[in-house]
Design a protein around this motif. Structure first.
Motif, PDB file in Angstrom:
ATOM      1  N   ARG A 120       0.846  -1.109   0.000  1.00  0.00           N
ATOM      2  CA  ARG A 120      -0.150   0.005  -0.096  1.00  0.00           C
ATOM      3  C   ARG A 120       0.866   1.088  -0.135  1.00  0.00           C
ATOM      4  O   ARG A 120       1.674   1.232   0.684  1.00  0.00           O
ATOM      5  CB  ARG A 120      -0.892  -0.104   1.387  1.00  0.00           C
ATOM      6  CG  ARG A 120      -2.282  -0.742   1.195  1.00  0.00           C
ATOM      7  CD  ARG A 120      -3.093  -0.466   2.521  1.00  0.00           C
ATOM      8  NE  ARG A 120      -2.537  -0.073   3.460  1.00  0.00           N
ATOM      9  CZ  ARG A 120      -2.627   0.969   4.408  1.00  0.00           C
ATOM     10  NH1 ARG A 120      -3.136   2.015   3.889  1.00  0.00           N
ATOM     11  NH2 ARG A 120      -1.745   1.027   5.625  1.00  0.00           N
ATOM     12  N   ASP A 121       0.334   2.246  -0.841  1.00  0.00           N
ATOM     13  CA  ASP A 121       1.383   3.533  -0.831  1.00  0.00           C
ATOM     14  C   ASP A 121       1.650   4.172   0.399  1.00  0.00           C
ATOM     15  O   ASP A 121       2.525   4.542   0.758  1.00  0.00           O
ATOM     16  CB  ASP A 121       0.804   4.582  -1.972  1.00  0.00           C
ATOM     17  CG  ASP A 121       0.967   4.030  -3.266  1.00  0.00           C
ATOM     18  OD1 ASP A 121       1.853   3.189  -3.503  1.00  0.00           O
ATOM     19  OD2 ASP A 121       0.315   4.309  -4.228  1.00  0.00           O
ATOM     20  N   GLU A 122       0.433   4.216   1.242  1.00  0.00           N
ATOM     21  CA  GLU A 122       0.432   4.993   2.606  1.00  0.00           C
ATOM     22  C   GLU A 122       1.244   4.144   3.495  1.00  0.00           C
ATOM     23  O   GLU A 122       1.812   4.972   4.235  1.00  0.00           O
ATOM     24  CB  GLU A 122      -1.095   4.969   2.931  1.00  0.00           C
ATOM     25  CG  GLU A 122      -2.182   5.724   2.317  1.00  0.00           C
ATOM     26  CD  GLU A 122      -2.843   4.998   1.116  1.00  0.00           C
ATOM     27  OE1 GLU A 122      -2.085   3.867   0.694  1.00  0.00           O
ATOM     28  OE2 GLU A 122      -3.748   5.456   0.394  1.00  0.00           O
ATOM     29  N   PHE A 123       1.172   3.093   3.581  1.00  0.00           N
ATOM     30  CA  PHE A 123       2.133   2.010   4.113  1.00  0.00           C
ATOM     31  C   PHE A 123       3.529   2.357   3.962  1.00  0.00           C
ATOM     32  O   PHE A 123       4.488   2.607   4.931  1.00  0.00           O
ATOM     33  CB  PHE A 123       1.710   0.696   4.332  1.00  0.00           C
ATOM     34  CG  PHE A 123       2.592  -0.077   5.122  1.00  0.00           C
ATOM     35  CD1 PHE A 123       2.510   0.119   6.540  1.00  0.00           C
ATOM     36  CD2 PHE A 123       3.410  -1.265   4.628  1.00  0.00           C
ATOM     37  CE1 PHE A 123       3.133  -0.846   7.358  1.00  0.00           C
ATOM     38  CE2 PHE A 123       4.300  -1.804   5.411  1.00  0.00           C
ATOM     39  CZ  PHE A 123       4.258  -1.689   6.907  1.00  0.00           C
ATOM     40  N   LEU A 124       3.802   2.260   2.678  1.00  0.00           N
ATOM     41  CA  LEU A 124       5.152   2.651   2.223  1.00  0.00           C
ATOM     42  C   LEU A 124       5.806   3.991   2.499  1.00  0.00           C
ATOM     43  O   LEU A 124       7.050   4.156   2.777  1.00  0.00           O
ATOM     44  CB  LEU A 124       5.412   2.352   0.734  1.00  0.00           C
ATOM     45  CG  LEU A 124       5.496   0.843   0.251  1.00  0.00           C
ATOM     46  CD1 LEU A 124       5.307   0.654  -1.221  1.00  0.00           C
ATOM     47  CD2 LEU A 124       6.595  -0.091   1.039  1.00  0.00           C
ATOM     48  N   ASP A 125       4.930   5.090   2.571  1.00  0.00           N
ATOM     49  CA  ASP A 125       5.255   6.195   3.012  1.00  0.00           C
ATOM     50  C   ASP A 125       5.681   6.354   4.417  1.00  0.00           C
ATOM     51  O   ASP A 125       6.559   6.980   4.763  1.00  0.00           O
ATOM     52  CB  ASP A 125       3.900   7.181   2.739  1.00  0.00           C
ATOM     53  CG  ASP A 125       3.821   7.576   0.987  1.00  0.00           C
ATOM     54  OD1 ASP A 125       4.795   7.277   0.293  1.00  0.00           O
ATOM     55  OD2 ASP A 125       3.051   8.111   0.897  1.00  0.00           O
ATOM     56  N   MET A 126       5.084   5.727   5.182  1.00  0.00           N
ATOM     57  CA  MET A 126       5.085   5.557   6.642  1.00  0.00           C
ATOM     58  C   MET A 126       6.645   4.694   6.735  1.00  0.00           C
ATOM     59  O   MET A 126       7.408   5.057   7.736  1.00  0.00           O
ATOM     60  CB  MET A 126       4.033   4.809   7.102  1.00  0.00           C
ATOM     61  CG  MET A 126       4.037   4.876   8.633  1.00  0.00           C
ATOM     62  SD  MET A 126       2.597   3.935   9.425  1.00  0.00           S
ATOM     63  CE  MET A 126       1.296   4.915   9.131  1.00  0.00           C
ATOM     64  N   ASN A 127       6.817   3.522   6.384  1.00  0.00           N
ATOM     65  CA  ASN A 127       7.935   2.802   6.434  1.00  0.00           C
ATOM     66  C   ASN A 127       8.661   2.479   4.905  1.00  0.00           C
ATOM     67  O   ASN A 127       8.049   1.361   4.327  1.00  0.00           O
ATOM     68  CB  ASN A 127       7.649   1.537   7.042  1.00  0.00           C
ATOM     69  CG  ASN A 127       8.732   0.679   7.549  1.00  0.00           C
ATOM     70  OD1 ASN A 127       9.845   1.230   7.594  1.00  0.00           O
ATOM     71  ND2 ASN A 127       8.636  -0.400   8.256  1.00  0.00           N
ATOM     72  N   PRO A 128       9.779   2.772   4.742  1.00  0.00           N
ATOM     73  CA  PRO A 128      10.214   2.649   3.403  1.00  0.00           C
ATOM     74  C   PRO A 128      10.832   1.303   3.459  1.00  0.00           C
ATOM     75  O   PRO A 128      11.021   0.618   2.209  1.00  0.00           O
ATOM     76  CB  PRO A 128      11.415   3.715   3.170  1.00  0.00           C
ATOM     77  CG  PRO A 128      11.572   4.257   4.768  1.00  0.00           C
ATOM     78  CD  PRO A 128      10.197   4.084   5.394  1.00  0.00           C
ATOM     79  N   THR A 129      10.846   0.341   4.499  1.00  0.00           N
ATOM     80  CA  THR A 129      11.212  -1.022   4.217  1.00  0.00           C
ATOM     81  C   THR A 129       9.971  -1.695   3.774  1.00  0.00           C
ATOM     82  O   THR A 129      10.154  -3.145   3.417  1.00  0.00           O
ATOM     83  CB  THR A 129      11.815  -1.578   5.628  1.00  0.00           C
ATOM     84  OG1 THR A 129      10.874  -1.554   6.668  1.00  0.00           O
ATOM     85  CG2 THR A 129      12.818  -0.772   6.239  1.00  0.00           C
ATOM     86  N   GLY A 130       8.740  -1.078   3.969  1.00  0.00           N
ATOM     87  CA  GLY A 130       7.475  -2.063   3.600  1.00  0.00           C
ATOM     88  C   GLY A 130       7.412  -3.230   4.473  1.00  0.00           C
ATOM     89  O   GLY A 130       6.509  -4.262   4.312  1.00  0.00           O
ATOM     90  N   GLN A 131       8.046  -2.920   5.713  1.00  0.00           N
ATOM     91  CA  GLN A 131       7.681  -4.275   6.777  1.00  0.00           C
ATOM     92  C   GLN A 131       6.972  -3.654   8.111  1.00  0.00           C
ATOM     93  O   GLN A 131       6.907  -2.665   8.232  1.00  0.00           O
ATOM     94  CB  GLN A 131       9.250  -4.539   7.321  1.00  0.00           C
ATOM     95  CG  GLN A 131       9.942  -5.338   6.219  1.00  0.00           C
ATOM     96  CD  GLN A 131      11.639  -5.373   6.673  1.00  0.00           C
ATOM     97  OE1 GLN A 131      11.999  -4.702   7.578  1.00  0.00           O
ATOM     98  NE2 GLN A 131      12.044  -6.425   6.376  1.00  0.00           N
ATOM     99  N   VAL A 132       6.290  -4.999   8.299  1.00  0.00           N
ATOM    100  CA  VAL A 132       5.578  -4.785   9.778  1.00  0.00           C
ATOM    101  C   VAL A 132       6.565  -5.404  10.819  1.00  0.00           C
ATOM    102  O   VAL A 132       7.430  -6.292  10.406  1.00  0.00           O
ATOM    103  CB  VAL A 132       4.310  -5.394   9.696  1.00  0.00           C
ATOM    104  CG1 VAL A 132       2.998  -4.763   8.973  1.00  0.00           C
ATOM    105  CG2 VAL A 132       4.175  -6.820   9.257  1.00  0.00           C
ATOM    106  N   PRO A 133       6.419  -5.077  12.057  1.00  0.00           N
ATOM    107  CA  PRO A 133       5.442  -4.290  12.643  1.00  0.00           C
ATOM    108  C   PRO A 133       5.859  -2.967  12.550  1.00  0.00           C
ATOM    109  O   PRO A 133       6.787  -2.323  12.520  1.00  0.00           O
ATOM    110  CB  PRO A 133       5.540  -4.846  14.037  1.00  0.00           C
ATOM    111  CG  PRO A 133       6.835  -5.149  14.416  1.00  0.00           C
ATOM    112  CD  PRO A 133       7.261  -5.718  12.994  1.00  0.00           C
ATOM    113  N   VAL A 134       4.748  -2.030  12.664  1.00  0.00           N
ATOM    114  CA  VAL A 134       4.784  -0.468  12.749  1.00  0.00           C
ATOM    115  C   VAL A 134       3.945  -0.116  14.084  1.00  0.00           C
ATOM    116  O   VAL A 134       2.889  -0.520  14.083  1.00  0.00           O
ATOM    117  CB  VAL A 134       4.621   0.320  11.554  1.00  0.00           C
ATOM    118  CG1 VAL A 134       4.284   1.763  11.770  1.00  0.00           C
ATOM    119  CG2 VAL A 134       5.415  -0.005  10.452  1.00  0.00           C
TER     120      VAL A 134
END
Lengths: 223, 223
Positions: free
Chosen positions: A38-52
């Motif tokens: 998800r774009d919004e998620f990648l904006d939040m975390n550039p690694t694209g990983q959970v947890p956040v």
């Protein structure tokens, strides 16, 4: 109130969730599937990983499971999981990395790709050769856990620590995906049943990933 | 007296060595080539990785570069590199992982394999396609550094931190191996020249790996 972006079979989210439960910190779990990118998620975390872990009111966004665990250790006194001398703490952190990096790379990541992502994303069958490799690697890792427990009560020393939480989180996901055979690993098994029986751990074992079922003894305490 | 097992092109050893120098902690560097997989070394560290930090007299063996850095932060007050609030420290640790894991995987590890291990161990030529991939990934990482420096003086905030040491260590090894093109990355370049000019960093730039030479501007401060 913290929100934790995660999905049920993420071993790193599981480590953070067990730590949150041990410390008695409330949070709202929010489902995030990293493979959807998800774009919004990648904006939040550039690694694209959970947890956040997010606290909207206080404008705090915490990324990377180890950074989150260190944050919780620094801000919540209850159930300290990095105990002892500086050298003891180095041993705990070294083992967390061992399970987060090496166990994950050799076992959990392979199983998640073959048994979860291939089913959900690619609708393809798992590669039997890779599954065998993961199971073989799991035997070596269980041997190492047996070796540690020959000398210690818990993985990193005389008290339970973040090393136990990290190890049990990786193992429980591998177990869900059919990658663990406890045969000839009595010590590791006894330690893991102890982890499974904790009130911090049991609710996580009740969660399911739709379309993927764990083995019958995944939740039981008499494996 | 600490001994540090390392080799000149190990980015994780470099991070620890810069931190030791910033803190004014003396140590004896001991050459260890992980690809030789010495039995005594594997007994000491099952991951087979450097750096390993040993104090024989006090019987302390520290494994894993982040665990070593946290140990130094906890035991040496001088030149603290994990400063600020718990959230600030989480941001530093998150960025250390970003460079140790993602920059390393996408760039440094590829270059070390293609340009060092292939020459030393396999006596084979590097794969031009993989080198191009590493250089392309480096551009994306330098873009991210530019983005961070748009908002901050140092990578994680207003003071120099372990994030800067981790990033500069990875970049300097990638630079040694010809993987960095500073064109269109003025901000990242200015920051990196600042790191290069530090007394903690300069002696490391003078070291060479036999048979592998860096580009002419590797050591200079007017790149």
């Amino acid at each position: 109130m913290w929100q934790l972006l995660q999905f049920p079979l993420c071993p790193f989210s599981r480590k953070v969730r067990v730590l949150l439960a041990e410390k008695g910190v409330g949070y709202e779990p929010v489902r995030e599937h990293p493979w959807e990118r998800r774009d919004e998620f990648l904006d939040m975390n550039p690694t694209g990983q959970v947890p956040v872990m997010v606290d909207t009111a206080r404008k705090i966004v915490l990324l990377d499971s180890m950074a989150i665990c260190e944050y919780l250790e620094e801000t919540v006194d209850k159930a300290a999981m990095l105990n002892g001398t500086a050298a003891d703490r180095a041993e705990i952190r070294r083992l967390v990395t061992w399970f987060d990096v090496h166990f994950y790379r050799d076992i959990t990541a392979l199983l998640l790709h073959e048994r979860m992502e291939k089913r959900i994303v690619h609708r393809a069958a798992p590669d039997a050769k890779l599954l065998r490799e993961a199971m073989k690697a799991a035997v070596a890792h269980l041997d190492y856990i047996d070796y540690l427990l020959d000398h210690r009560t818990w993985l990193a020393g005389s008290t339970m620590s973040l090393a136990d939480l990290a190890a049990a989180s990786q193992i429980s996901i591998a177990d869900y995906l059919g990658g663990i055979d406890w045969k000839s690993h009595e010590q590791a098994k006894r330690w893991y049943v102890g982890m499974k029986s904790r009130p911090s751990f049991r609710p996580l074992l009740a969660e399911r990933m739709p379309g993927i079922n764990p083995p019958t003894d995944y939740e039981t305490l008499d494996i």
